[in-house]
Write a protein that holds these residues in place. Structure first.
Motif, mmCIF file in Angstrom:
data_model
loop_
_atom_site.group_PDB
_atom_site.id
_atom_site.type_symbol
_atom_site.label_atom_id
_atom_site.label_comp_id
_atom_site.label_asym_id
_atom_site.label_seq_id
_atom_site.Cartn_x
_atom_site.Cartn_y
_atom_site.Cartn_z
ATOM 1 N N UNK A 28 47.159 47.551 35.142
ATOM 2 C CA UNK A 28 45.864 47.489 35.854
ATOM 3 C C UNK A 28 45.139 46.158 35.647
ATOM 4 N N UNK A 29 45.225 45.607 34.435
ATOM 5 C CA UNK A 29 44.575 44.323 34.162
ATOM 6 C C UNK A 29 45.199 43.213 35.004
ATOM 7 N N UNK A 30 46.529 43.226 35.134
ATOM 8 C CA UNK A 30 47.216 42.212 35.941
ATOM 9 C C UNK A 30 46.780 42.297 37.398
ATOM 10 N N UNK A 31 46.618 43.521 37.910
ATOM 11 C CA UNK A 31 46.187 43.695 39.304
ATOM 12 C C UNK A 31 44.760 43.191 39.491
ATOM 13 N N UNK A 32 43.865 43.538 38.562
ATOM 14 C CA UNK A 32 42.481 43.061 38.664
ATOM 15 C C UNK A 32 42.416 41.542 38.559
ATOM 16 N N UNK A 33 43.296 40.952 37.739
ATOM 17 C CA UNK A 33 43.304 39.497 37.555
ATOM 18 C C UNK A 33 43.754 38.763 38.815
ATOM 19 N N UNK A 34 44.467 39.450 39.713
ATOM 20 C CA UNK A 34 44.853 38.836 40.993
ATOM 21 C C UNK A 34 43.603 38.367 41.732
ATOM 22 N N UNK A 35 42.638 39.274 41.876
ATOM 23 C CA UNK A 35 41.420 38.942 42.610
ATOM 24 C C UNK A 35 40.631 37.840 41.936
ATOM 25 N N UNK A 36 40.516 37.906 40.610
ATOM 26 C CA UNK A 36 39.791 36.868 39.882
ATOM 27 C C UNK A 36 40.452 35.506 40.080
ATOM 28 N N UNK A 37 41.769 35.487 40.144
ATOM 29 C CA UNK A 37 42.497 34.236 40.347
ATOM 30 C C UNK A 37 42.163 33.619 41.701
ATOM 31 N N UNK A 38 42.143 34.438 42.748
ATOM 32 C CA UNK A 38 41.788 33.936 44.077
ATOM 33 C C UNK A 38 40.356 33.387 44.077
ATOM 34 N N UNK A 39 39.436 34.113 43.452
ATOM 35 C CA UNK A 39 38.038 33.688 43.446
ATOM 36 C C UNK A 39 37.864 32.373 42.690
ATOM 37 N N UNK A 40 38.458 32.281 41.503
ATOM 38 C CA UNK A 40 38.307 31.066 40.701
ATOM 39 C C UNK A 40 38.989 29.886 41.387
ATOM 40 N N UNK A 41 40.170 30.112 41.947
ATOM 41 C CA UNK A 41 40.859 29.036 42.669
ATOM 42 C C UNK A 41 40.022 28.552 43.846
ATOM 43 N N UNK A 42 39.230 29.459 44.442
ATOM 44 C CA UNK A 42 38.364 29.097 45.556
ATOM 45 C C UNK A 42 37.039 28.506 45.135
ATOM 46 N N UNK A 43 36.867 28.238 43.845
ATOM 47 C CA UNK A 43 35.653 27.605 43.361
ATOM 48 C C UNK A 43 34.551 28.556 42.970
ATOM 49 N N UNK A 44 34.851 29.852 42.817
ATOM 50 C CA UNK A 44 33.833 30.829 42.461
ATOM 51 C C UNK A 44 34.102 31.489 41.123
ATOM 52 N N UNK A 45 33.430 32.584 40.876
ATOM 53 C CA UNK A 45 33.597 33.383 39.663
ATOM 54 C C UNK A 45 33.064 34.770 39.970
ATOM 55 N N UNK A 46 33.757 35.796 39.495
ATOM 56 C CA UNK A 46 33.349 37.171 39.786
ATOM 57 C C UNK A 46 33.057 37.905 38.481
ATOM 58 N N UNK A 47 31.765 38.068 38.177
ATOM 59 C CA UNK A 47 31.341 38.764 36.969
ATOM 60 C C UNK A 47 31.188 40.269 37.220
ATOM 61 N N UNK A 48 31.348 40.709 38.448
ATOM 62 C CA UNK A 48 31.095 42.105 38.799
ATOM 63 C C UNK A 48 32.351 42.971 38.778
ATOM 64 N N UNK A 49 33.476 42.410 38.349
ATOM 65 C CA UNK A 49 34.763 43.101 38.446
ATOM 66 C C UNK A 49 34.725 44.494 37.822
ATOM 67 N N UNK A 50 34.250 44.594 36.583
ATOM 68 C CA UNK A 50 34.259 45.881 35.895
ATOM 69 C C UNK A 50 33.377 46.917 36.564
ATOM 70 N N UNK A 51 32.190 46.507 36.995
ATOM 71 C CA UNK A 51 31.266 47.449 37.623
ATOM 72 C C UNK A 51 31.746 47.890 38.996
ATOM 73 N N UNK A 52 32.344 46.975 39.753
ATOM 74 C CA UNK A 52 32.909 47.348 41.053
ATOM 75 C C UNK A 52 34.044 48.358 40.853
ATOM 76 N N UNK A 53 34.838 48.155 39.800
ATOM 77 C CA UNK A 53 35.902 49.120 39.492
ATOM 78 C C UNK A 53 35.317 50.502 39.219
#
Length: 306
Positions: free
Chosen positions: A33-58
């Motif tokens: 599950x962590x690897x799957x969630x990290x997919x999205x974070x990777x796209x966001x960071x590569x695009x110049x952003x950051x997602x602090x809401x990952x856990x709460x959205x889950x």
């Protein structure tokens, strides 16, 4: 890969139980599950952003999706999981890309909203009574490998191809490092930055499905600390916090590193408090390494220009 090899050798030497086949399967199951969630974070960071809401959205996905699964069956529940994740990810992306709000501020606001939504809808209680078809995802296996691991491998493979071998992935990475160049070329950089958050929401929804199927119930406190874990996994795997560079395969490897570190410390009898200290140090070192690498690359570019 070197870090993985070092950790495997270290903990195998310290604990005989760590090197067992059953424990390796357990590690893969925990890392999925962590690897799957990290997919999205990777796209966001590569695009110049950051997602602090990952856990709460889950957590929001878990509560709303579980309620739908209990009332309408497993397929309906999974659709709601994905719909909630994509919707909240879209809102994150719109606030960041359209209204120019700093990613940390925008996603902290979403973190607060989504966690509050999860507790309000559930009354602070787990949602139980999930269909057997749903929970089988968390406990089933194929060829001796848990279904969760197969699902994670499939999603990681698809995301890897999307980020490295598609126009979409190229533009997402360019949005993180050369947004002005994209605009001069007639490409809507903000649109791709928004899409990176949509991908993050979808990835978090899939991760929430895996977490919930494994737990057997929807938990309103799901994903506490998940945002930091996904950031650390992505950075350990080679994604640059400065944007423009990302590796889905590396992020999956980073998730494995984090899981092996936690599992190995349990095996050798490290107290939970010390485990938190060690994991925190690992996250700091990952960020420092990324900073040092980006600085070295900038210096090398400067030397080349000179």
């Amino acid at each position: 890969m070197l870090l993985l090899a070092v950790l495997l050798a270290l903990f195998s030497g310290l604990s005989g139980q760590f090197a067992s086949g059953a424990n390796f399967i357990s590690i893969l199951n925990q890392a999925a599950p962590l690897a799957v969630a990290a997919i999205g974070q990777t796209f966001v960071i590569a695009g110049g952003g950051l997602d602090i809401s990952v856990g709460s959205v889950a957590a929001a996905c878990a509560i709303l999706g579980s309620l739908a699964a209990v009332r309408g069956g497993a397929p309906a529940g999974m659709l709601v999981f994905l719909a909630v994740g994509v919707l909240l990810g879209s809102v994150n992306g719109a606030v960041v890309a359209r209204f120019r709000v700093q990613p940390v501020i925008a996603t902290i606001a979403m973190m607060t909203f989504a966690r509050g939504l999860a507790f309000e809808v559930s009354g602070g209680q787990p949602v139980s009574g999930l269909p057997a078809l749903f929970t089988s995802i968390g406990w089933g296996s194929w060829l001796g490998i848990p279904l969760m691991v197969w699902i994670a491998l499939l999603l990681v493979a698809v995301a890897h191809v999307a980020l490295t071998s598609s126009t979409f992935g190229t533009y997402v990475r360019a949005a993180g490092s050369a947004a002005d160049a994209l605009r001069l070329g007639g490409v809507h950089a903000d649109g791709y930055r928004w899409l990176s958050y949509v991908v993050s929401g979808g990835a978090v929804a899939f991760a929430a499905i895996l977490f919930t199927a494994q737990a057997g119930s929807g938990q309103p406190n799901l994903g506490v600390g998940l945002e930091l874990q996904t950031i650390a996994a992505s950075v350990i795997g080679g994604t640059s916090l400065g944007g423009g560079r990302g590796s889905v395969l590396g992020a999956a490897g980073g998730a494995l590193v984090m899981t092996i570190l936690a599992d190995g410390m349990v095996m050798v009898g490290v107290t939970p408090y010390v485990q938190q200290v060690v994991l925190g140090v690992a996250m700091i070192l990952a960020v420092v390494w990324d900073y040092a690498l980006r600085r070295w690359m900038r210096e090398r570019v400067g030397e080349g220009v000179a």
